[in-house]
Enzyme design. Sequence first.
Site, PDB file in Angstrom:
ATOM      1  N   CYS A   1       4.708  12.851  -9.874  1.00 22.66           N
ATOM      2  CA  CYS A   1       5.188  11.539 -10.595  1.00 22.66           C
ATOM      3  C   CYS A   1       3.867  11.343 -11.537  1.00 22.66           C
ATOM      4  O   CYS A   1       2.983  11.485 -11.157  1.00 22.66           O
ATOM      5  CB  CYS A   1       5.372  10.391  -9.672  1.00 22.66           C
ATOM      6  SG  CYS A   1       6.676  10.991  -8.482  1.00 22.66           S
ATOM      7  N   GLU A  38      -6.083  11.433   3.540  1.00 22.01           N
ATOM      8  CA  GLU A  38      -6.514   9.900   3.465  1.00 22.01           C
ATOM      9  C   GLU A  38      -5.599   9.026   4.062  1.00 22.01           C
ATOM     10  O   GLU A  38      -4.311   9.342   3.944  1.00 22.01           O
ATOM     11  CB  GLU A  38      -6.814   9.552   2.012  1.00 22.01           C
ATOM     12  CG  GLU A  38      -8.107   9.993   1.662  1.00 22.01           C
ATOM     13  CD  GLU A  38      -8.440   9.987   0.124  1.00 22.01           C
ATOM     14  OE1 GLU A  38      -9.421  10.125  -0.327  1.00 22.01           O
ATOM     15  OE2 GLU A  38      -7.502   9.660  -0.593  1.00 22.01           O
ATOM     16  N   CYS A  91      -2.399   1.990  -3.403  1.00 21.62           N
ATOM     17  CA  CYS A  91      -1.316   2.739  -3.525  1.00 21.62           C
ATOM     18  C   CYS A  91      -1.554   3.723  -4.744  1.00 21.62           C
ATOM     19  O   CYS A  91      -2.044   3.240  -5.910  1.00 21.62           O
ATOM     20  CB  CYS A  91       0.124   2.181  -3.802  1.00 21.62           C
ATOM     21  SG  CYS A  91       0.577   1.139  -2.700  1.00 21.62           S
ATOM     22  N   CYS A 117       0.852   8.666 -10.594  1.00 17.31           N
ATOM     23  CA  CYS A 117       0.364   8.849  -9.315  1.00 17.31           C
ATOM     24  C   CYS A 117      -0.925   9.964  -9.157  1.00 17.31           C
ATOM     25  O   CYS A 117      -0.690  10.913  -9.354  1.00 17.31           O
ATOM     26  CB  CYS A 117       1.487   9.091  -8.393  1.00 17.31           C
ATOM     27  SG  CYS A 117       0.973   9.336  -6.388  1.00 17.31           S
ATOM     28  N   CYS A 133      -1.504   2.822   6.242  1.00 21.38           N
ATOM     29  CA  CYS A 133      -0.713   3.508   5.304  1.00 21.38           C
ATOM     30  C   CYS A 133      -1.103   4.667   5.859  1.00 21.38           C
ATOM     31  O   CYS A 133      -2.239   5.313   5.553  1.00 21.38           O
ATOM     32  CB  CYS A 133      -1.318   2.908   4.022  1.00 21.38           C
ATOM     33  SG  CYS A 133      -0.653   3.998   2.596  1.00 21.38           S
ATOM     34  N   CYS A 185       1.026  16.488  -2.794  1.00 23.81           N
ATOM     35  CA  CYS A 185       2.451  16.261  -3.089  1.00 23.81           C
ATOM     36  C   CYS A 185       3.051  17.154  -4.227  1.00 23.81           C
ATOM     37  O   CYS A 185       2.235  17.330  -5.113  1.00 23.81           O
ATOM     38  CB  CYS A 185       2.672  14.630  -3.549  1.00 23.81           C
ATOM     39  SG  CYS A 185       4.445  14.251  -3.568  1.00 23.81           S
TER      40      CYS A 185
HETATM   41  N1  SAH Z   1       6.054   9.867  -2.068  1.00 27.66           N
HETATM   42  C1  SAH Z   1       6.607   8.624  -1.448  1.00 27.66           C
HETATM   43  C2  SAH Z   1       5.424   7.888  -0.722  1.00 27.66           C
HETATM   44  C3  SAH Z   1       4.047   7.729  -0.937  1.00 27.66           C
HETATM   45  S1  SAH Z   1       3.707   6.927  -2.628  1.00 27.66           S
HETATM   46  C4  SAH Z   1       6.880   7.746  -2.490  1.00 27.66           C
HETATM   47  O1  SAH Z   1       6.634   8.174  -3.791  1.00 27.66           O
HETATM   48  O2  SAH Z   1       7.438   6.757  -2.390  1.00 27.66           O
HETATM   49  C5  SAH Z   1       3.710   5.101  -1.968  1.00 27.66           C
HETATM   50  C6  SAH Z   1       3.941   4.092  -3.311  1.00 27.66           C
HETATM   51  O3  SAH Z   1       2.898   3.882  -4.264  1.00 27.66           O
HETATM   52  C7  SAH Z   1       5.089   4.624  -4.162  1.00 27.66           C
HETATM   53  O4  SAH Z   1       6.055   3.521  -4.339  1.00 27.66           O
HETATM   54  C8  SAH Z   1       4.581   4.918  -5.318  1.00 27.66           C
HETATM   55  O5  SAH Z   1       5.127   5.062  -6.481  1.00 27.66           O
HETATM   56  C9  SAH Z   1       3.275   4.206  -5.495  1.00 27.66           C
HETATM   57  N2  SAH Z   1       2.222   4.315  -6.366  1.00 27.66           N
HETATM   58  C10 SAH Z   1       1.854   5.615  -6.939  1.00 27.66           C
HETATM   59  N3  SAH Z   1       0.672   5.568  -7.653  1.00 27.66           N
HETATM   60  C11 SAH Z   1       0.549   4.071  -7.840  1.00 27.66           C
HETATM   61  C12 SAH Z   1      -0.425   3.411  -8.529  1.00 27.66           C
HETATM   62  N4  SAH Z   1      -1.314   4.062  -9.217  1.00 27.66           N
HETATM   63  N5  SAH Z   1      -0.316   2.004  -8.301  1.00 27.66           N
HETATM   64  C13 SAH Z   1       0.381   1.322  -7.707  1.00 27.66           C
HETATM   65  N6  SAH Z   1       1.154   2.216  -6.903  1.00 27.66           N
HETATM   66  C14 SAH Z   1       1.220   3.336  -7.075  1.00 27.66           C
HETATM   67 FE1  SF4 Z   2       4.451  12.279  -4.546  1.00 31.19          FE
HETATM   68 FE2  SF4 Z   2       3.123  10.120  -5.686  1.00 31.19          FE
HETATM   69 FE3  SF4 Z   2       5.412  10.807  -6.525  1.00 31.19          FE
HETATM   70 FE4  SF4 Z   2       5.175   9.614  -4.108  1.00 31.19          FE
HETATM   71  S1  SF4 Z   2       4.369   8.793  -6.259  1.00 31.19           S
HETATM   72  S2  SF4 Z   2       6.559  11.102  -4.749  1.00 31.19           S
HETATM   73  S3  SF4 Z   2       3.157  10.732  -3.454  1.00 31.19           S
HETATM   74  S4  SF4 Z   2       3.525  11.871  -6.664  1.00 31.19           S
END
Ligand code: SAH
Ligand code: SF4
Length: 342
Positions: A114, A90, A335, A117, A103, A110
């Site tokens: 985390c 996406e 995000c 996420c 974006c 991934c």
């Molecule tokens: N893997 C990389 C890039 C993709 S995530 C990283 O983690 O930086 C892009 C951003 O969205 C990151 O800062 C991530 O922590 C944030 N993010 C993830 N889940 C989210 C959520 N549910 N609400 C808001 N931001 C979120």
């Molecule tokens: Fe992967 Fe989501 Fe963690 Fe970014 S925030 S490293 S996309 S699991």
Amino acid sequence: MKDIRSLSLAEITEALVALGEPKFRAKQIHEWLWQKSVRGFDEMTNLSKPLREKLNAQFSFFLVEEFVVQKSKDGTVKIAMALHDKRVVEGVMIPDDERSTACVSSQVGCSLSCSFCATGFLKRERNLEASEIYDQIYLLNQHAKAHNGRGLTNIVYMGMGEPLLNYDNVMQSIRYITSPEGLNMAARRVTVSTSGIERGIRRMADEGVKFNLALSLHAPTNDKRETIMDINKSNKLEDVIDALNYFYEKTGNKITFEYILFDGFNDSIEDADNLIKLYKQVPAFINLIEYNNVEGVTLKKAKAEKRDAFVAHLRKHNIEVAVRRSRGKDIDAACGQLANKH
Ligand code: SAH
Ligand code: SF4
């Protein structure tokens, strides 16, 4: 068949010479691919028909094709795209008054999981090719043009996946986007976001890259961060901060700290003080991000009063901080909501 866009200029030259063609043809093809974004040999109108046929017989295009488009009330567009092997990623186009930001995803899924996420709940299936990242930008640019007549102004690597765990392809895609042989966008309009891979950050610094770097911080101490981000177990904050300082020294670009405010987890004044301590260790800005609730996650977004007190505390200490409102929530385009529901 081999994907023509996986070849370097030198490799295209070799293939063309083998077909009995002059070397400059390779350069023409390279321009069609990366400056003019063509999606087939038949669009390369300065090549003879017999040559196009020969190329068609020898090479293919592993195209990324859009198959679902969702538009948010706020103008944000999310597209689901099919890869040549039928996997799905996406991408999102976020318009505002003077910008249109794409974006893009760097991996299918991934590997880092985390806890907050949505992408982290998917398993990592594979890395994206440079051309597959490029295609996302190409497709999102069409939406930006349709929206404001101007096309994309900014690109963020904040979609699905960890860019620094697909290092080579991500760097190659940025070359195609920013070099004069490619789309020639200003590198300062590109931002790569990482969960904090120390080695990757140092590698980028050594290459003297010109784009911006954001760190997904989200918690200001190792103990706390480890409970929501596994990557912190092998990449401790102090080592990541060292790497970020190295990046700053080599590139002159300040780092963006992304910090999601979670209710009762990292939104106290003590957390703000710990964040200030980190901020003082490296030239940085802070983006406070509103959490988009994800199904099955117990962490929730911080309450407005807590957020306001947190921001006020940072401002009192002269911290450069911005509060980011969420976009495209109604279509799960915000995000961390990218999860291939299709
Ligand atoms: N893997 C990389 C890039 C993709 S995530 C990283 O983690 O930086 C892009 C951003 O969205 C990151 O800062 C991530 O922590 C944030 N993010 C993830 N889940 C989210 C959520 N549910 N609400 C808001 N931001 C979120
Ligand atoms: Fe992967 Fe989501 Fe963690 Fe970014 S925030 S490293 S996309 S699991």
